[in-house]
Scaffold this active site. Structure first.
Site, PDB file in Angstrom:
ATOM      1  N   SER A  87       1.787  14.958  -9.499  1.00  0.00           N
ATOM      2  CA  SER A  87       0.402  15.458  -9.401  1.00  0.00           C
ATOM      3  C   SER A  87       0.064  16.428 -10.531  1.00  0.00           C
ATOM      4  CB  SER A  87       0.147  16.112  -8.044  1.00  0.00           C
ATOM      5  OG  SER A  87       1.132  17.073  -7.739  1.00  0.00           O
ATOM      6  N   HIS A 120       5.870  11.185  -3.147  1.00  0.00           N
ATOM      7  CA  HIS A 120       5.415  12.533  -3.536  1.00  0.00           C
ATOM      8  C   HIS A 120       4.777  13.180  -2.292  1.00  0.00           C
ATOM      9  CE1 HIS A 120       4.205  15.797  -6.006  1.00  0.00           C
ATOM     10  NE2 HIS A 120       3.188  15.262  -6.669  1.00  0.00           N
TER      11      HIS A 120
HETATM   12  N1  NMX Z   1      16.664   8.461   1.420  1.00  0.00           N
HETATM   13  C1  NMX Z   1      17.268   7.326   1.006  1.00  0.00           C
HETATM   14  N2  NMX Z   1      17.575   7.064  -0.275  1.00  0.00           N
HETATM   15  C2  NMX Z   1      17.281   8.020  -1.172  1.00  0.00           C
HETATM   16  C3  NMX Z   1      16.688   9.239  -0.815  1.00  0.00           C
HETATM   17  C4  NMX Z   1      16.362   9.439   0.551  1.00  0.00           C
HETATM   18  N3  NMX Z   1      15.745  10.547   0.972  1.00  0.00           N
HETATM   19  N4  NMX Z   1      16.511   9.997  -1.929  1.00  0.00           N
HETATM   20  C5  NMX Z   1      16.984   9.265  -2.959  1.00  0.00           C
HETATM   21  N5  NMX Z   1      17.430   8.070  -2.498  1.00  0.00           N
HETATM   22  C6  NMX Z   1      17.963   6.955  -3.283  1.00  0.00           C
HETATM   23  C7  NMX Z   1      16.935   6.503  -4.310  1.00  0.00           C
HETATM   24  O1  NMX Z   1      15.944   5.669  -3.702  1.00  0.00           O
HETATM   25  C8  NMX Z   1      17.804   5.823  -5.336  1.00  0.00           C
HETATM   26  O2  NMX Z   1      18.186   4.570  -4.809  1.00  0.00           O
HETATM   27  P1  NMX Z   1      18.384   3.269  -5.758  1.00  0.00           P
HETATM   28  O3  NMX Z   1      19.430   3.652  -6.767  1.00  0.00           O
HETATM   29  O4  NMX Z   1      18.808   2.217  -4.808  1.00  0.00           O
HETATM   30  O5  NMX Z   1      17.051   3.006  -6.369  1.00  0.00           O
HETATM   31  C9  NMX Z   1      19.044   6.727  -5.351  1.00  0.00           C
HETATM   32  O6  NMX Z   1      19.064   7.375  -4.069  1.00  0.00           O
HETATM   33  C10 NMX Z   1      19.066   7.748  -6.450  1.00  0.00           C
HETATM   34  O7  NMX Z   1      17.882   8.504  -6.370  1.00  0.00           O
HETATM   35  P2  NMX Z   1      17.856  10.049  -6.864  1.00  0.00           P
HETATM   36  O8  NMX Z   1      18.162  10.033  -8.332  1.00  0.00           O
HETATM   37  O9  NMX Z   1      18.688  10.873  -5.993  1.00  0.00           O
HETATM   38  O10 NMX Z   1      16.339  10.457  -6.587  1.00  0.00           O
HETATM   39  P3  NMX Z   1      15.031  10.303  -7.532  1.00  0.00           P
HETATM   40  O11 NMX Z   1      14.995  11.454  -8.456  1.00  0.00           O
HETATM   41  O12 NMX Z   1      14.959   8.942  -8.130  1.00  0.00           O
HETATM   42  O13 NMX Z   1      13.868  10.400  -6.453  1.00  0.00           O
HETATM   43  C11 NMX Z   1      12.717  11.294  -4.570  1.00  0.00           C
HETATM   44  C12 NMX Z   1      13.494  11.618  -5.863  1.00  0.00           C
HETATM   45  C13 NMX Z   1      12.142  12.580  -4.005  1.00  0.00           C
HETATM   46  C14 NMX Z   1      11.565  10.340  -4.915  1.00  0.00           C
HETATM   47  C15 NMX Z   1      13.699  10.639  -3.554  1.00  0.00           C
HETATM   48  O14 NMX Z   1      14.712  11.555  -3.221  1.00  0.00           O
HETATM   49  C16 NMX Z   1      13.016  10.128  -2.300  1.00  0.00           C
HETATM   50  O15 NMX Z   1      12.505   9.004  -2.286  1.00  0.00           O
HETATM   51  N6  NMX Z   1      12.952  10.982  -1.208  1.00  0.00           N
HETATM   52  C17 NMX Z   1      12.240  10.601  -0.002  1.00  0.00           C
HETATM   53  C18 NMX Z   1      10.743  10.791  -0.184  1.00  0.00           C
HETATM   54  C19 NMX Z   1      10.359  12.265  -0.248  1.00  0.00           C
HETATM   55  O16 NMX Z   1      10.772  13.076   0.564  1.00  0.00           O
HETATM   56  N7  NMX Z   1       9.509  12.610  -1.223  1.00  0.00           N
HETATM   57  C20 NMX Z   1       8.953  13.958  -1.291  1.00  0.00           C
HETATM   58  C21 NMX Z   1       9.336  14.739  -2.571  1.00  0.00           C
HETATM   59  C22 NMX Z   1       8.726  16.104  -2.532  1.00  0.00           C
HETATM   60  N8  NMX Z   1       7.278  16.069  -2.752  1.00  0.00           N
HETATM   61  O17 NMX Z   1       6.544  16.665  -2.039  1.00  0.00           O
HETATM   62  O18 NMX Z   1       6.822  15.422  -3.694  1.00  0.00           O
HETATM   63  C1  MLT Z   2       6.270  18.914  -5.727  1.00  0.00           C
HETATM   64  O1  MLT Z   2       6.012  19.925  -5.059  1.00  0.00           O
HETATM   65  O2  MLT Z   2       5.518  18.561  -6.658  1.00  0.00           O
HETATM   66  C2  MLT Z   2       7.437  18.063  -5.330  1.00  0.00           C
HETATM   67  O3  MLT Z   2       8.492  18.809  -4.849  1.00  0.00           O
HETATM   68  C3  MLT Z   2       7.818  17.027  -6.337  1.00  0.00           C
HETATM   69  C4  MLT Z   2       8.437  17.493  -7.620  1.00  0.00           C
HETATM   70  O4  MLT Z   2       8.564  18.673  -7.919  1.00  0.00           O
HETATM   71  O5  MLT Z   2       8.837  16.579  -8.385  1.00  0.00           O
END
Ligand code: NMX
Ligand code: MLT
Length: 441
Positions: free
Chosen positions: A241, A271
């Site tokens: 964002s 996100h």
């Molecule tokens: N549950 C299951 N799998 C996960 C999760 C999770 N919570 N977090 C990461 N992974 C997987 C990810 O999908 C990836 O799988 P693959 O190699 O099969 O594609 C692998 O673990 C490696 O990912 P990371 O490098 O640890 O995480 P990345 O930096 O790519 O993504 C998020 C970060 C936040 C997108 C990811 O942790 C996620 O999808 N979390 C769940 C959604 C969430 O809570 N988002 C909110 C973030 C905060 N916000 O407000 O924005």
């Molecule tokens: C945010 O507050 O924007 C989330 O934690 C996602 C991020 O920092 O990448």
């Protein structure tokens, strides 16, 4: 130019001069290497942006202009009788880079109240959407309708000098922040409360008045809104964002257009939409198990089912953080103080005990710990806000504080249009064979 803008201009001129000197002396210094994997994998770990308002440390979490959340809870002014920081104070800190006094915060509240009028056509535009529309879509459509009020766009059409960009970005940002609670509350009351709207209360602070317009008069909910609006405001510049708002703003799209673009990114489930996904996931788990307070064993089994279905566990993981998000901790502390026996909070805390070891055991997830979205919904449900599809709109109103403060700085520092280089896999293959170069001037 008023005293407020003069104060900002003085700070911005000094910062711009400092950056000029810094670049003159150190501009050619290399700050890192970029691997091919990083180019394909979301640019993770590449430092490519400047955002002055906050900085994220992977282990410590966020600092706003150098201050952690617990430090802000002590140092920022509070509402009368309250103990949570007023978000007006955080905006002051992010914009001016100094801690506000109580007088500063009262002045900000008064300014935002004076600017808060939302023209009728904005409500009419939202009303044109079917009631089934997601609240984030209604919200962004409302922001787009409000773009008619952009001073930046009007002045640009007249032929604005570059040196004045920041001033009209400043006006637009202040107007937008002042008006967002009204738009968000309108969306909420239209969709969920029979289209019965509540007029603003000019005696309340920004977050307190937002709670009031949403229809929540409980002082506990008002305090929650003050905390919520403070902790969700900014998370340095690279998140979707903030980065989108900055990127779109770099084309000199006005603050309304830039903010709307950023909020379309916040509406993604990886996100900001994750806050609704967390509550949806817990509700589905409770329904499947037939209990309001599942045991650790039941939670662990449900997590395994989620993972086996190829889905993420919402609220867990982060692209930068490598420990429990201090925004999660701040909300957990609020919960333990105000609602220690709440069944949904008890489940959130049990999930916190259960999920990280499971995610860690998979080996591929870089951060098994909870982020901000893992907790927020449970606190809202406690006060009666059960309509989880609305939660990301609350995040958006808060995020405006950070991205708008940043956008004003972008224009004041005269940052250019953002345009990184991309490549094709065909070029990469040729480059690997030594037949071509990856050009990156
Ligand atoms: N549950 C299951 N799998 C996960 C999760 C999770 N919570 N977090 C990461 N992974 C997987 C990810 O999908 C990836 O799988 P693959 O190699 O099969 O594609 C692998 O673990 C490696 O990912 P990371 O490098 O640890 O995480 P990345 O930096 O790519 O993504 C998020 C970060 C936040 C997108 C990811 O942790 C996620 O999808 N979390 C769940 C959604 C969430 O809570 N988002 C909110 C973030 C905060 N916000 O407000 O924005
Ligand atoms: C945010 O507050 O924007 C989330 O934690 C996602 C991020 O920092 O990448």
């Amino acid at each position: 130019m008023g005293a407020y803008k003069e104060k900002f201009k003085e700070k911005a001129d000094a910062a711009a001069a400092e950056i000029r000197e810094l670049l003159k002396e150190h501009g050619s210094k290399t700050i890192g290497e970029v691997t091919l994997a990083q180019v394909y994998q979301g640019m993770r770990g590449i430092t490519g942006l400047v955002s002055e308002t906050s900085l994220l440390d992977a282990y410590e979490g966020i600092r706003f202009r150098g201050y952690t959340i617990p430090e802000l809870q002590v140092s920022l002014p509070k509402a009368k009788g309250g103990s949570e920081p007023l978000p007006e104070g955080l905006f002051h800190l992010m914009l001016f880079d100094d801690l506000p006094t109580e007088h500063d915060v009262n002045e900000m509240t008064a300014k935002w109240q004076r600017r808060s009028h939302v023209p009728t056509h904005v409500f009419n535009t939202i009303d044109a959407l079917p009631l089934s529309t997601h609240p984030m879509t209604m919200f962004v459509v409302g922001v787009m309708a409000l773009q008619t009020e952009s001073n930046f766009t009007k002045e640009y059409a007249k032929g604005m000098n570059k040196k004045d960009y920041w001033e009209f970005a400043f006006d637009d940002a202040m107007d937008l922040i002042s008006r967002l609670p009204r738009i968000a509350a309108y969306v909420y009351r239209r969709k969920y409360k029979n289209n019965e709207h509540i007029q603003p209360n000019g005696l309340l602070d920004w977050a307190g008045n937002f709670a009031h317009m949403l229809g929540y008069e409980d002082e506990g909910f008002k305090e929650l809104m003050r905390l919520y609006m403070t902790i969700h405001a900014d998370h340095e510049g690279g998140n979707v964002s903030a980065h989108t708002t900055h990127l779109v703003g770099s084309a000199l799209s006005d603050p309304y257009l830039s903010f709307a673009a950023g909020m379309n990114g916040l509406a993604g489930p990886l996100h900001g939409l994750a806050n609704q996904e967390v509550i949806k996931w817990i509700y589905e788990m409770r329904e499947q198990l037939g209990t309001d307070v599942p045991t650790s064993e039941q939670i662990a089994k449900y997590v395994q089912e989620t993972l086996s279905a190829g889905k993420v566990v919402p609220g867990y993981g982060h692209a930068v953080l490598r420990k429990t998000d201090p925004r999660f901790t701040a909300q957990m502390e609020f919960g333990k103080k105000h609602m220690p026996d709440d069944p949904l909070c008890l489940t959130v805390w049990n999930v916190y005990e259960t999920v990280p070891p499971i995610l860690k055991s998979l080996g591929k997830i870089k951060n098994p710990w909870p982020n901000v979205d893992a907790h927020s919904g449970a606190l809202l449900v406690h006060y009666g806000m059960t309509e989880y599809e609305f939660y990301t709109v609350l995040f958006a109103v808060s995020r405006a504080l950070g991205v708008m403060a940043s956008l004003i700085w972008d224009r004041a520092l005269n940052f250019p249009i953002e345009r990184p280089k991309s490549v094709t896999t065909q070029l990469v293959k040729k480059w690997l064979k030594g037949e071509d170069e990856i050009w990156g001037e």
